[in-house]
Write a protein that holds these residues in place. Sequence first.
Motif, PDB file in Angstrom:
ATOM      1  N   ILE A   1     -90.186  94.111 -23.036  1.00 19.78           N
ATOM      2  CA  ILE A   1     -91.509  94.053 -23.651  1.00 19.78           C
ATOM      3  C   ILE A   1     -91.601  92.830 -24.564  1.00 19.78           C
ATOM      4  O   ILE A   1     -92.539  92.035 -24.488  1.00 19.78           O
ATOM      5  CB  ILE A   1     -91.809  95.341 -24.443  1.00 19.78           C
ATOM      6  CG1 ILE A   1     -91.811  96.549 -23.494  1.00 19.78           C
ATOM      7  CG2 ILE A   1     -93.156  95.243 -25.158  1.00 19.78           C
ATOM      8  CD1 ILE A   1     -91.943  97.879 -24.205  1.00 19.78           C
ATOM      9  N   ALA A   2     -90.578  92.654 -25.409  1.00 20.50           N
ATOM     10  CA  ALA A   2     -90.592  91.541 -26.359  1.00 20.50           C
ATOM     11  C   ALA A   2     -90.612  90.204 -25.632  1.00 20.50           C
ATOM     12  O   ALA A   2     -91.441  89.330 -25.932  1.00 20.50           O
ATOM     13  CB  ALA A   2     -89.384  91.635 -27.285  1.00 20.50           C
ATOM     14  N   SER A   3     -89.724  90.037 -24.637  1.00 20.64           N
ATOM     15  CA  SER A   3     -89.638  88.729 -23.984  1.00 20.64           C
ATOM     16  C   SER A   3     -90.869  88.476 -23.107  1.00 20.64           C
ATOM     17  O   SER A   3     -91.318  87.336 -22.991  1.00 20.64           O
ATOM     18  CB  SER A   3     -88.346  88.601 -23.176  1.00 20.64           C
ATOM     19  OG  SER A   3     -88.323  89.560 -22.151  1.00 20.64           O
TER      20      SER A   3
ATOM     21  N   LEU B   1     -95.613  85.429 -21.832  1.00 20.03           N
ATOM     22  CA  LEU B   1     -97.049  85.429 -21.572  1.00 20.03           C
ATOM     23  C   LEU B   1     -97.748  84.359 -22.396  1.00 20.03           C
ATOM     24  O   LEU B   1     -98.538  83.565 -21.884  1.00 20.03           O
ATOM     25  CB  LEU B   1     -97.618  86.805 -21.937  1.00 20.03           C
ATOM     26  CG  LEU B   1     -99.120  86.998 -21.862  1.00 20.03           C
ATOM     27  CD1 LEU B   1     -99.517  87.379 -20.447  1.00 20.03           C
ATOM     28  CD2 LEU B   1     -99.569  88.089 -22.814  1.00 20.03           C
ATOM     29  N   ARG B   2     -97.429  84.337 -23.703  1.00 18.78           N
ATOM     30  CA  ARG B   2     -98.099  83.394 -24.588  1.00 18.78           C
ATOM     31  C   ARG B   2     -97.700  81.950 -24.309  1.00 18.78           C
ATOM     32  O   ARG B   2     -98.462  81.032 -24.565  1.00 18.78           O
ATOM     33  CB  ARG B   2     -97.822  83.752 -26.057  1.00 18.78           C
ATOM     34  CG  ARG B   2     -98.461  85.063 -26.501  1.00 18.78           C
ATOM     35  CD  ARG B   2     -99.971  85.031 -26.337  1.00 18.78           C
ATOM     36  NE  ARG B   2    -100.572  83.980 -27.114  1.00 18.78           N
ATOM     37  CZ  ARG B   2    -101.430  84.175 -28.110  1.00 18.78           C
ATOM     38  NH1 ARG B   2    -101.790  85.397 -28.440  1.00 18.78           N
ATOM     39  NH2 ARG B   2    -101.947  83.167 -28.751  1.00 18.78           N
ATOM     40  N   GLN B   3     -96.466  81.768 -23.809  1.00 22.78           N
ATOM     41  CA  GLN B   3     -96.034  80.403 -23.538  1.00 22.78           C
ATOM     42  C   GLN B   3     -96.579  79.890 -22.209  1.00 22.78           C
ATOM     43  O   GLN B   3     -96.929  78.721 -22.093  1.00 22.78           O
ATOM     44  CB  GLN B   3     -94.500  80.337 -23.526  1.00 22.78           C
ATOM     45  CG  GLN B   3     -93.912  80.331 -24.927  1.00 22.78           C
ATOM     46  CD  GLN B   3     -92.408  80.492 -24.899  1.00 22.78           C
ATOM     47  OE1 GLN B   3     -91.835  80.852 -23.870  1.00 22.78           O
ATOM     48  NE2 GLN B   3     -91.772  80.267 -26.032  1.00 22.78           N
ATOM     49  N   LYS B   4     -96.650  80.767 -21.207  1.00 19.49           N
ATOM     50  CA  LYS B   4     -96.921  80.291 -19.852  1.00 19.49           C
ATOM     51  C   LYS B   4     -98.383  80.327 -19.425  1.00 19.49           C
ATOM     52  O   LYS B   4     -98.820  79.482 -18.662  1.00 19.49           O
ATOM     53  CB  LYS B   4     -96.111  81.116 -18.850  1.00 19.49           C
ATOM     54  CG  LYS B   4     -94.642  80.735 -18.836  1.00 19.49           C
ATOM     55  CD  LYS B   4     -94.011  81.220 -17.545  1.00 19.49           C
ATOM     56  CE  LYS B   4     -92.533  80.905 -17.488  1.00 19.49           C
ATOM     57  NZ  LYS B   4     -91.888  81.656 -16.398  1.00 19.49           N
TER      58      LYS B   4
ATOM     59  N   ILE C   1     -98.586  87.771 -16.668  1.00 16.45           N
ATOM     60  CA  ILE C   1     -99.421  88.891 -17.111  1.00 16.45           C
ATOM     61  C   ILE C   1     -98.969  90.160 -16.387  1.00 16.45           C
ATOM     62  O   ILE C   1     -98.809  91.215 -17.009  1.00 16.45           O
ATOM     63  CB  ILE C   1    -100.919  88.612 -16.832  1.00 16.45           C
ATOM     64  CG1 ILE C   1    -101.391  87.417 -17.674  1.00 16.45           C
ATOM     65  CG2 ILE C   1    -101.765  89.848 -17.159  1.00 16.45           C
ATOM     66  CD1 ILE C   1    -102.880  87.161 -17.594  1.00 16.45           C
ATOM     67  N   LEU C   2     -98.702  90.059 -15.073  1.00 17.76           N
ATOM     68  CA  LEU C   2     -98.253  91.229 -14.305  1.00 17.76           C
ATOM     69  C   LEU C   2     -96.954  91.784 -14.871  1.00 17.76           C
ATOM     70  O   LEU C   2     -96.768  92.997 -14.956  1.00 17.76           O
ATOM     71  CB  LEU C   2     -98.059  90.842 -12.831  1.00 17.76           C
ATOM     72  CG  LEU C   2     -99.349  90.489 -12.069  1.00 17.76           C
ATOM     73  CD1 LEU C   2     -99.021  90.060 -10.649  1.00 17.76           C
ATOM     74  CD2 LEU C   2    -100.311  91.672 -12.051  1.00 17.76           C
ATOM     75  N   LYS C   3     -96.041  90.881 -15.297  1.00 14.27           N
ATOM     76  CA  LYS C   3     -94.761  91.322 -15.859  1.00 14.27           C
ATOM     77  C   LYS C   3     -94.964  92.121 -17.139  1.00 14.27           C
ATOM     78  O   LYS C   3     -94.357  93.173 -17.340  1.00 14.27           O
ATOM     79  CB  LYS C   3     -93.863  90.113 -16.163  1.00 14.27           C
ATOM     80  CG  LYS C   3     -92.909  89.774 -15.030  1.00 14.27           C
ATOM     81  CD  LYS C   3     -92.114  88.521 -15.331  1.00 14.27           C
ATOM     82  CE  LYS C   3     -91.001  88.747 -16.347  1.00 14.27           C
ATOM     83  NZ  LYS C   3     -90.241  87.501 -16.594  1.00 14.27           N
ATOM     84  N   LEU C   4     -95.847  91.610 -18.013  1.00 11.40           N
ATOM     85  CA  LEU C   4     -96.089  92.318 -19.271  1.00 11.40           C
ATOM     86  C   LEU C   4     -96.784  93.654 -19.011  1.00 11.40           C
ATOM     87  O   LEU C   4     -96.462  94.667 -19.640  1.00 11.40           O
ATOM     88  CB  LEU C   4     -96.910  91.454 -20.236  1.00 11.40           C
ATOM     89  CG  LEU C   4     -97.185  92.111 -21.598  1.00 11.40           C
ATOM     90  CD1 LEU C   4     -95.889  92.454 -22.319  1.00 11.40           C
ATOM     91  CD2 LEU C   4     -98.035  91.219 -22.481  1.00 11.40           C
TER      92      LEU C   4
ATOM     93  N   ILE D   1    -103.221  90.941 -26.014  1.00 11.05           N
ATOM     94  CA  ILE D   1    -102.103  90.149 -26.549  1.00 11.05           C
ATOM     95  C   ILE D   1    -102.272  88.677 -26.171  1.00 11.05           C
ATOM     96  O   ILE D   1    -101.951  87.784 -26.949  1.00 11.05           O
ATOM     97  CB  ILE D   1    -100.761  90.712 -26.025  1.00 11.05           C
ATOM     98  CG1 ILE D   1    -100.485  92.070 -26.696  1.00 11.05           C
ATOM     99  CG2 ILE D   1     -99.599  89.753 -26.286  1.00 11.05           C
ATOM    100  CD1 ILE D   1     -99.328  92.845 -26.111  1.00 11.05           C
ATOM    101  N   LEU D   2    -102.841  88.434 -24.992  1.00 13.91           N
ATOM    102  CA  LEU D   2    -103.061  87.054 -24.544  1.00 13.91           C
ATOM    103  C   LEU D   2    -104.050  86.319 -25.445  1.00 13.91           C
ATOM    104  O   LEU D   2    -103.901  85.135 -25.727  1.00 13.91           O
ATOM    105  CB  LEU D   2    -103.585  87.077 -23.100  1.00 13.91           C
ATOM    106  CG  LEU D   2    -103.812  85.737 -22.413  1.00 13.91           C
ATOM    107  CD1 LEU D   2    -102.498  85.003 -22.275  1.00 13.91           C
ATOM    108  CD2 LEU D   2    -104.439  85.943 -21.048  1.00 13.91           C
TER     109      LEU D   2
END
Lengths: 206, 206
Positions: free
Chosen positions: A44-46, A51-54, B8-11, B33-34
């Motif tokens: 969840i953390a990573s 998400l925010r980086q990519k 996004i799918l991963k999160l 979160i995005l």
Amino acid sequence: MNYYPESILKLIKSLSTLPGIGRKTAERLALHILHAPMHEAEAIASDIIELRQKVKLCSKCFALTDTEHCKICSNMNRDGSIICVVESPTDMAAIEKSGVFKGLYHILGGALSPMDGIGPDEIRIKELFLRARSNDIREVIIATGTDVEGEATASYIFDNLKILLKNLKNRDMIISRIASGVPMGGDLQYVDQVTMQRAMEGRRGF
Amino acid sequence: MNYYPESILKLIKSLSTLPGIGRKTAERLALHILHAPMHEAEAIASDIIELRQKVKLCSKCFALTDTEHCKICSNMNRDGSIICVVESPTDMAAIEKSGVFKGLYHILGGALSPMDGIGPDEIRIKELFLRARSNDIREVIIATGTDVEGEATASYIFDNLKILLKNLKNRDMIISRIASGVPMGGDLQYVDQVTMQRAMEGRRGF
């Protein structure tokens, strides 16, 4: 709550910033994360950081993507001659879920709202007109919202696309708007007046 | 869902592992979160990691803590002569919320359940007996659950504390069990038979 150690209280507080997550749910989630397998908690953390980086915007349609072009723009099976104009990525998601549209999108990133200081330059309307100039485009479907802002945005786009077409002689392009009316499965007695007016105005031959 | 980029799918997938968070809620949380301020998104991620690194068990009562002793054990205003025995940190939290108990806790980390292979050695009963030997302890309140496992655990602890007291001559200690009965504000017609039996058996003079 002050019987919990600081690091639990901190996570409860940060989870509470999420929509629909109150203090009690945040407490339950934090205790779950505490007892969950380590790889689940770390994922969840990573994944949040990743998400925010990519995630960025597609350089063509401004949808969310983590590559140069989004999945839809880079899908060769999609019809590149039709552009569906929407306000946001969630609106795009709603249309994709219906599975009925096989063209490309253009995400405006909002709707015109002079009261909030959002004019044509604040959303990606210029970029839409630039795409529409291409001879490949046969149709532009305007799927902005059916609220005041969405309707105003639709009118603005329609008017300006008309002017564009007039200037580009011999250019043929359909400009359409998604239908408004009674939702499927809806009970007529619960339909509001404006929607009913639209449903009557937009009636079609059987 | 495959119109969303991979990150996004991963999160969405990792958020779906949380209790009470389905696919749709996870989608909404991921998009929030995005778009949330960077410090809010980062706080959630770093607080999860910090939680998993820092939280351990209090060396005295086995409550959750990020220091050697938990907040309750290290609070000088709490009465160190009464120990309340509970199954889990969440049970402790429930009692703390009521604000009625001012002593210390002992968290067993479960209840006896021979069917699941949980015997006295699998939970922290030995540690409780060790604490109970101290002359400082005037009362042990057994607040395990009122289900079969909780009741069995309560009986086991009661019987063995009795033996312990017999061996330690001249040692005076009260052993009590929290009351069972009709919940406050409860309608009698909805109370189950076993609870009603307990309420009648446990009746007190007015």
